[in-house]
Design a protein around this motif. Structure first.
Motif: not given
Length: 222
Positions: A22-23, A37, A40, A44
């Motif tokens: 995940c981010n 975030l 991106m 997330e």
């Protein structure tokens, strides 16, 4: 747990719900803040709701642009334990199955109390009804005395049956074993004694004398 440490607690390796690609992992490795975030694209995790120190709700979402996200799953932490929240379809499916199971059980139980007979039709027969009938004291029915006509009629029928079907066994005394009628010895009838003609005449004279009575006494004249 608090608002600042709950995401780190959620990202531990012991958590099976956390995605390592995940981010959040990228931001953590590059030592950036969570505000990056929004810039991106990808999967997330964010803190959706917090009620310190008991309840925390974390959402997994797919970010497509800074303003567009698609929710994927929700997780909640209660007293340090992580649970996955079911989706709406799973909740509806579970509730429908529970309702259908209850209705089916009710119909099966109702069918167990149903009875049918060609002459009577359908009726309900419950178990508690049997218990009530057993516990209820049975009222003794008063026997009505028979009438003279009934007794005479029964006696006539019994006599008719006895003549048509004579008994094959006879019990001579109460308590003894019945004996077939063929084995009973018939006693010879006594033979009437012959009466002599002289005895007959004396008996007639005695009867006639008894009928006339004693002779009258006459007074003597002096």
């Amino acid at each position: 747990l608090n608002n600042g440490s709950v995401l780190d607690y959620f990202s531990e390796r012991s958590n099976p719900f956390y995605d390592r690609t995940c981010n959040n992992e990228v931001v953590k490795m590059q030592r950036m803040t969570l505000d990056h975030l929004n810039q991106m694209v990808g999967v997330e995790y964010i803190l959706l709701h917090a009620q310190e120190p008991i309840l925390f709700i974390i959402r997994k979402q797919q970010r497509q642009s800074p303003t567009q996200v698609i929710p994927l799953a929700d997780y909640y932490i209660i007293a340090g334990v992580i649970y996955q929240a079911p989706d709406l379809g799973s909740v509806i499916n579970s509730r429908v199955l529970t309702a259908v199971h209850g209705i089916q059980s009710a119909f099966e139980e109702a069918m167990s109390y149903c009875r049918y007979h060609p002459s009577k039709g359908y009726w309900w027969h419950f178990k508690d009804q049997e218990e009530r009938e057993k516990t209820k004291p049975k009222a003794k029915k008063k026997e009505e005395p028979s009438s003279i006509f009934q007794r005479q009629r029964v006696d006539a029928l019994l006599l008719d049956l006895r003549q048509k079907f004579p008994p094959r066994f006879v019990q001579q005394k109460p308590g003894e074993k019945p004996i077939p009628v063929d084995q009973i010895k018939k006693e010879p009838e006594p033979v009437p004694e012959a009466v002599k003609p002289e005895e007959k005449e004396t008996a007639k004279n005695a009867q006639s004398a008894g009928a006339k009575g004693p002779p009258e006494k006459r007074m003597r004249l002096q």
